[in-house]
Scaffold this active site. Structure first.
Site: not given
Ligand code: VG1
Ligand code: CO
Length: 546
Positions: A116-117, A129, A280, A282, A284-285, A379
Site C-alpha cells: 500500500s502506502h 493481501k 497511494d 495500490d 485505494d487511498r 476503498k
Molecule cells: C492503516 C489505516 C487504516 C487502513 C490501513 C490499510 O492501518 O489507519 O485505516 O485501513 O492502513 O490501508 P493502521 O493499522 O496502520 O492504522 V492501505 O491503503 O494499506 O490498504
Molecule cells: Co492502499
C-alpha cells in the site's frame, strides 16, 4: 502428483507471518528470504476454500517483487490444481481494480501484491493481501486460519520454473492451469463509466478548470491517464508522476500533506489549479484538495454522502453509511439528517464487507484517506476523485465553498491525526498499556477543560454475523462530544507507530474557520500530559500530522 511439481521441505515454519490491518506486510528483504513468500502463499492456497479448480485474480501495485511474486503464485497455483489465474500486463492491478475483477470474473479469491502506502524497492516493503469471492479483504476468521497454517507448515508444492510473459495480453498455461493476462485498466474504467457522468465532468474540465493528479509513481498512473486525460479531456500532464516505478521513484506513496507535499504546495500555495488529488501505492487511498483548501478525509466522506444523489450511480439515495471508529463523526451528522443508519466499525476495510454485502450501507470511509462504496469491496482512490469531480461538475462551486456550505449546514468536526512512527516497540506498547490500565479510573476526571464521559477499549460486534472484534483502540469520549483515540498501527514494518486521533465538534453557530491544530490545541496537550507521549517516545513532535 502432477508432473513438474516439486515438493519443497521447510526445516521449520516461519513464525512471523501474521497478517496485520491489511495483509502480510514486511520488508522486501524479508520477502526475499528463501521460502518466505512461498510459505505464505502455500498457507493461502491450503486455507482458502475452493482453490482447487477455482479462479484466482492476481496482480499488484508494480513495486519491486511484484513480477517475481506473480510467477511464484502461478507455479504454486498450478501445483495446487487451480484452474485459472487472471492477471494483468506488467502485473499492474490496483487494489480497487482487483476487487472489481474478482467480482466480474466470479473468482474464488484474489491475491494482491502490495504494501500500500509503504515505500517500495529492495530497501522498502512488500506485502501480500488476500481477498475473498466478494472482492473484499479476507475476514479475520480467514486470516487467522492462514496464519495458523503458516505456524505448522512443513513444506510446500511448486511447479517447475517457467517463463511467465506479462508483457502483453494473452493466454499461457502451466500444466492444467490457464493463465490469462489482460489489460488491468479496462474493466475498472468501464465500471467508473457506469457510475459517473463523464459528459458533465468533461464539460467542467473544458471550462477553465485545471486539475493536478499525483499518481506518486505508483499503480494509479495508467488508470488516471486513461480516465482523466484520455476520456475526460484533462490536458496531458494533468497526471503527474504517472509512470509506475518499482521503487515509486524513491518516494513514500502515501497521499497526505507530508508525503504528497509537491501537490499540496501547488494547490495550497498557488492559484494554478482548481482541484488536486493523489492516490497511494495500490490506488485505494485518495487525498482531495481544492484551491487553497485541504479536504480532510472524514469530511470528504460526509460531503460525498450529503451530495450523493447528484451522481448517477447514487441517484436513488443511500441505504446507510459506515465509518471506522477513529474517523470523525461528520458522516454521522449527515446520516442523521438523511434519516439513514450510520455504523462505526474497527479500522480496516474488511469490516465494511459484511455491511456492504448485506445492503445495509452504500458509502463508507476511513480517516486514513480511504473512501468507497458498494460498487466494489475495497476503498477506491480514483472513484473518490471522480465522485468529487462529478459533484463539482454539478454544483460549479469551488471546493472551499462546498466545504464552507457543508459546515454551515452540519457544523464542523475539527479533526487531526498525529502519527509517531518507528517508535521502539517496548516504548510504544508500554505507553499504550499504561493508558489502557488507567481507563476505568479516567471516567469522571477532567481533561482539557471538559469531563471524560467514557473511557474504553473499542470492541465491535458485527451486526450481520455477530462476530466480536475487541482491542481496537483506546477512546476517551468527553462530555461535549470531543474525543481522543489512541491506536497502535497494524501496517508498519519498523518498530511501532502510535496514532493519536483528535476530534472536536463546533455547531453551525460556532467558529467554523479555525486552524484545526489550534482548535484541537487543548486536546493535544492534554493527551500528551496523560499518556506521556513526548517523554516515552523521545519525540517532541509527531512524524506526520494530518
Ligand atoms: C492503516 C489505516 C487504516 C487502513 C490501513 C490499510 O492501518 O489507519 O485505516 O485501513 O492502513 O490501508 P493502521 O493499522 O496502520 O492504522 V492501505 O491503503 O494499506 O490498504
Ligand atoms: Co492502499
Amino acid at each position: 502428483m502432477t508432473s513438474g511439481v516439486q515438493q519443497i521441505r521447510l526445516d521449520q515454519p516461519f513464525s512471523d507471518q501474521k497478517p496485520g490491518t491489511s495483509g502480510l506486510r514486511k520488508s522486501s528483504r524479508q520477502f526475499e528470504t528463501p521460502h518466505y513468500l512461498e510459505s505464505f502463499i502455500e498457507a493461502i492456497l491450503c486455507t482458502v476454500p475452493g482453490v482447487q479448480g477455482g479462479t484466482l485474480v492476481v496482480g499488484g501495485d508494480g513495486r519491486y517483487g511484484n513480477r517475481r511474486a506473480i510467477a511464484v503464485i502461478a507455479r504454486m497455483a498450478a501445483a495446487h490444481g487451480v484452474a485459472r489465474i487472471v492477471t494483468t500486463t506488467a502485473g499492474i492491478l490496483s487494489t480497487p481494480a482487483a476487487s472489481n475483477l474478482i467480482r466480474q470474473r466470479q473468482a474464488t479469491a484474489g491475491i494482491i501484491l502490495s504494501a500500500s502506502h509503504n515505500p517500495g524497492g529492495p530497501d522498502g516493503d512488500f506485502g501480500v493481501k488476500v481477498n475473498g469471492a466478494n472482492g473484499g479483504p479476507a475476514p479475520e476468521s480467514l486470516t487467522d486460519a492462514i496464519y495458523a497454517c503458516t505456524q505448522q507448515l512443513d513444506g510446500y508444492q511448486i511447479h517447475d520454473a517457467i517463463d511467465l510473459n506479462l508483457d502483453a495480453p494473452g493466454e499461457q498455461s502451466i500444466g492444467s492451469l490457464q493463465i490469462e493476462v489482460i489489460d488491468g485498466v479496462d474493466d475498472y474504467v468501464a465500471l467508473m463509466q457506469k457510475l459517473f457522468d463523464f459528459d458533465q465532468i468533461r464539460d467542467l474540465l473544458s471550462h477553465n478548470f485545471p486539475i493536478a493528479f499525483d499518481a506518486m509513481h505508483a499503480v494509479t498512473g495508467p488508470y488516471a491517464k486513461r480516465l482523466l486525460e484520455e476520456l475526460l479531456g484533462a490536458p496531458a500532464g494533468s497526471v503527474r508522476n504517472g509512470e509506475p516505478l518499482e521503487d515509486f521513484g524513491g518516494g513514500h506513496p502515501d497521499p497526505n500533506l507530508t508525503y504528497a507535499h509537491e501537490l499540496a504546495e501547488l494547490l495550497m500555495g498557488s492559484d494554478a489549479y482548481r482541484f488536486g488529488a493523489a492516490c497511494d501505492g495500490d490506488g485505494d487511498r485518495n487525498m482531495v484538495l481544492g484551491n487553497r483548501c485541504f479536504v480532510n478525509p472524514s469530511d470528504s466522506l460526509a460531503v460525498l454522502a450529503a451530495n450523493a444523489t447528484l451522481v448517477p450511480g447514487y441517484a436513488a439515495g443511500l441505504a446507510g453509511v459506515a465509518r471506522s471508529m477513529p474517523t470523525s463523526a461528520a458522516a454521522d451528522v449527515v446520516a442523521k439528517e438523511l434519516g439513514i443508519p450510520c455504523f462505526e466499525t474497527p479500522t480496516g476495510w474488511k469490516f465494511f464487507g459484511n455491511l456492504l454485502d448485506a445492503g445495509r450501507i452504500t458509502l463508507c470511509g476511513e480517516e486514513s484517506f480511504g473512501t468507497g462504496s458498494n460498487h466494489i469491496r475495497e476503498k477506491d482512490g480514483l472513484w473518490a476523485v471522480l465522485f468529487w469531480l462529478n459533484i463539482l461538475a454539478k454544483r460549479r462551486e469551488p471546493v472551499a465553498q462546498i466545504m464552507a456550505e457543508h459546515w454551515s449546514r452540519f457544523g464542523r468536526h475539527y479533526y487531526s491525526r498525529h502519527d509517531y512512527e518507528a517508535i521502539a516497540s517496548d516504548a510504544a506498547h508500554g505507553l499504550y498499556n499504561r493508558v489502557k490500565e488507567m481507563l476505568p479510573a479516567l471516567v469522571g476526571q477532567s481533561f482539557a477543560g471538559r469531563t471524560i464521559a467514557t473511557a474504553d477499549d473499542f470492541a465491535y460486534t458485527d451486526p450481520v454475523d455477530g462476530s466480536l472484534t475487541s482491542g481496537q483502540g483506546l477512546r476517551l469520549l468527553l462530555d461535549d462530544g470531543s474525543r481522543v483515540v489512541l491506536r497502535l498501527s497494524g501496517t508498519g514494518t519498523q518498530g511501532a507507530t502510535l496514532r493519536v486521533y483528535l476530534e472536536s465538534y463546533v455547531p453551525p453557530s460556532g467558529d467554523l474557520n479555525q486552524d484545526p491544530q489550534a482548535a484541537l490545541g487543548d486536546l493535544i496537550s492534554a493527551i500528551d500530559a496523560l499518556a506521556e507521549i513526548k517523554t516515552r517516545t523521545g519525540m517532541n513532535k509527531p512524524t506526520v500530522i494530518t
